[in-house]
Design a protein around this motif. Sequence first.
Motif, PDB file in Angstrom:
ATOM      1  N   TYR A  71      54.519  40.776  33.068  1.00  0.00           N
ATOM      2  CA  TYR A  71      53.470  41.500  33.781  1.00  0.00           C
ATOM      3  C   TYR A  71      52.170  41.519  32.981  1.00  0.00           C
ATOM      4  O   TYR A  71      51.096  41.216  33.501  1.00  0.00           O
ATOM      5  CB  TYR A  71      53.955  42.924  34.053  1.00  0.00           C
ATOM      6  CG  TYR A  71      53.138  43.694  35.067  1.00  0.00           C
ATOM      7  CD1 TYR A  71      53.564  43.811  36.381  1.00  0.00           C
ATOM      8  CD2 TYR A  71      51.946  44.323  34.709  1.00  0.00           C
ATOM      9  CE1 TYR A  71      52.827  44.528  37.318  1.00  0.00           C
ATOM     10  CE2 TYR A  71      51.199  45.037  35.632  1.00  0.00           C
ATOM     11  CZ  TYR A  71      51.651  45.135  36.926  1.00  0.00           C
ATOM     12  OH  TYR A  71      50.914  45.854  37.854  1.00  0.00           O
ATOM     13  N   LYS A  75      48.478  39.769  33.895  1.00  0.00           N
ATOM     14  CA  LYS A  75      47.275  40.599  34.037  1.00  0.00           C
ATOM     15  C   LYS A  75      46.164  40.109  33.111  1.00  0.00           C
ATOM     16  O   LYS A  75      44.996  40.027  33.503  1.00  0.00           O
ATOM     17  CB  LYS A  75      47.622  42.064  33.753  1.00  0.00           C
ATOM     18  CG  LYS A  75      46.545  43.031  34.173  1.00  0.00           C
ATOM     19  CD  LYS A  75      47.074  44.452  34.320  1.00  0.00           C
ATOM     20  CE  LYS A  75      47.406  45.074  32.997  1.00  0.00           C
ATOM     21  NZ  LYS A  75      47.653  46.545  33.113  1.00  0.00           N
ATOM     22  N   GLU A 104      55.667  41.920  42.057  1.00  0.00           N
ATOM     23  CA  GLU A 104      55.149  42.421  40.776  1.00  0.00           C
ATOM     24  C   GLU A 104      54.211  41.405  40.133  1.00  0.00           C
ATOM     25  O   GLU A 104      53.193  41.771  39.536  1.00  0.00           O
ATOM     26  CB  GLU A 104      56.301  42.742  39.826  1.00  0.00           C
ATOM     27  CG  GLU A 104      57.113  43.974  40.208  1.00  0.00           C
ATOM     28  CD  GLU A 104      58.023  43.752  41.410  1.00  0.00           C
ATOM     29  OE1 GLU A 104      58.348  42.567  41.710  1.00  0.00           O
ATOM     30  OE2 GLU A 104      58.400  44.735  42.059  1.00  0.00           O
ATOM     31  N   GLU A 107      51.018  41.572  42.051  1.00  0.00           N
ATOM     32  CA  GLU A 107      50.357  42.830  41.696  1.00  0.00           C
ATOM     33  C   GLU A 107      49.617  42.699  40.364  1.00  0.00           C
ATOM     34  O   GLU A 107      48.450  43.106  40.233  1.00  0.00           O
ATOM     35  CB  GLU A 107      51.392  43.952  41.613  1.00  0.00           C
ATOM     36  CG  GLU A 107      50.860  45.311  41.208  1.00  0.00           C
ATOM     37  CD  GLU A 107      51.988  46.313  41.040  1.00  0.00           C
ATOM     38  OE1 GLU A 107      52.550  46.754  42.060  1.00  0.00           O
ATOM     39  OE2 GLU A 107      52.328  46.644  39.875  1.00  0.00           O
ATOM     40  N   SER A 111      45.562  42.714  39.917  1.00  0.00           N
ATOM     41  CA  SER A 111      45.043  43.740  39.015  1.00  0.00           C
ATOM     42  C   SER A 111      44.160  43.112  37.936  1.00  0.00           C
ATOM     43  O   SER A 111      43.094  43.631  37.597  1.00  0.00           O
ATOM     44  CB  SER A 111      46.191  44.510  38.352  1.00  0.00           C
ATOM     45  OG  SER A 111      46.913  45.266  39.293  1.00  0.00           O
ATOM     46  N   THR A 150      51.501  45.353  48.769  1.00  0.00           N
ATOM     47  CA  THR A 150      51.290  45.031  47.351  1.00  0.00           C
ATOM     48  C   THR A 150      49.804  45.068  47.012  1.00  0.00           C
ATOM     49  O   THR A 150      49.407  45.541  45.936  1.00  0.00           O
ATOM     50  CB  THR A 150      51.872  43.652  47.019  1.00  0.00           C
ATOM     51  OG1 THR A 150      53.246  43.622  47.397  1.00  0.00           O
ATOM     52  CG2 THR A 150      51.765  43.363  45.531  1.00  0.00           C
ATOM     53  N   ALA A 154      48.257  47.502  44.228  1.00  0.00           N
ATOM     54  CA  ALA A 154      47.586  46.905  43.070  1.00  0.00           C
ATOM     55  C   ALA A 154      46.177  47.459  42.906  1.00  0.00           C
ATOM     56  O   ALA A 154      45.742  47.773  41.792  1.00  0.00           O
ATOM     57  CB  ALA A 154      47.542  45.389  43.219  1.00  0.00           C
TER      58      ALA A 154
END
Length: 477
Positions: A71, A75, A104, A107, A111, A150, A154
């Motif tokens: 994750y 990002k 995820e 997301e 993000s 989502t 997000a």
Amino acid sequence: MKTNTIQKLEDFAGTILIPVFETYAKSLVPIEFHGVSVHSKVFYGKKDTHYLFEKYDSTHIFIGLGKDPDYKSLKTIFRRISSNNKELFNTNVALVIPENYTNEQFEASLSGLVLGTYDFGHFKSEKQQHPFLDSNFELQLFSKKNHDKTIAKALKIVNAQLEILRLVDFPPNIVTPKYLANWASESGKKYGFSVEVLGHQASEKAGLNSFLAVGKGSQNEPQFVIMNYIPEGSNDKTKHVGLVGKGITFDTGGLNIKTAAMVQMKCDMAGGAAVFGAMQLIADLKLPIKVSAIVPCAENSVDAKSFLPSDVIQSYSGHSIEIIDTDAEGRLVLADGLSYLIKNFNPEYIIDIATLTGSCVGTFGYECAGLFTNNNELSKQIQESGDAVGERLWQLPLWDCYKQDIESDIADVKNYSGKPVAGAISAAKFLEFFTENHKAWAHIDIAGVAFGDGEFAKSKYATAYGVHLLTKFIENL
């Protein structure tokens, strides 16, 4: 940011962002991409690489994700693309969502793109707005699936994080205790949680003497911020979580004045900021969990009225505290915050979060936060929540043999061991003393992860660590 889902790219004119897993890179890039013939160069999709080429009226940016990105990596990758390629982002930008993307992963990617709009030059006379922030901008999402839920989630996550980045990065002459109290009140009105603020007089009347001692040397009045989020349809069976965050808006060290790195001490309210951000996000997501949160906000400054090393002060709990070091002030405000939370709200779970000790940085560096709890199940839940969103923690012991480090001859407890070792643990033992043996309490020391060096600015900057972690933990309950 507004978004729109499209299912054709053939006629798209603009910038196309194409995430590529390393496993699939060879088959995607050299041949053809969604009907668009592309350059013959092989792009392997390795992590932290990208390949850009222009064809007719479109710019393609192939983004290497590596084989199995987590994750945090995703990002960061997309924040980098967004931050470093502003000149390529006009009103027409499309993001291709790989078919094998999880919710995820999408997301995290979305993000990251929005985080890339964050501008550190808050007070510069000349600023250039990121194209994504234009009111007419709409990100096109190329996908055969519906990602509306989502997307909404997000954007709520990243909006809360952006708020906290600003709070922590703003200078201390702007972000005073009163500023934080006002921010919380406005956030509560906007997102749907109640806020009560106790100023100096009300705090004195309540008996929050440990909290008040810290702010005695400052011209800025301390503010004890109490927040409550009650979801619709809650009842006696609704789970209840308590949060406490350290809100020291600037820390000189007091009369035990800091001899190094004082310039960075505007970040000493990052734990409190994480709680503020979590409250915004929890209410925005409408999570079905009661949350009571306290952020004691004060400035630890130097003045004739400052509290002294060797003072003995009283606390909200009724226990006396011997002051060994005025630079161990965060635990003093947290002590009253924890005691107030337990006495007045008695939540099932309690988490406090603070930039508490340099000792924690000495242990973990800047890779993870320190976690302290005697509840193994709670430890597991918090660590799993952190792993899921790229905000890692590692547990350290709270054995009774460390209790001697906070024993005082003159008072019930002392605020600093005076030893050059086990500083993070003795600080946690001090906080544990004020938890009334609560069965599900955890302390998170974020001194090494809340504010630091990175690729997005020349000086140290905020990370918003804790906003997503706390929310994820509560969501998982």
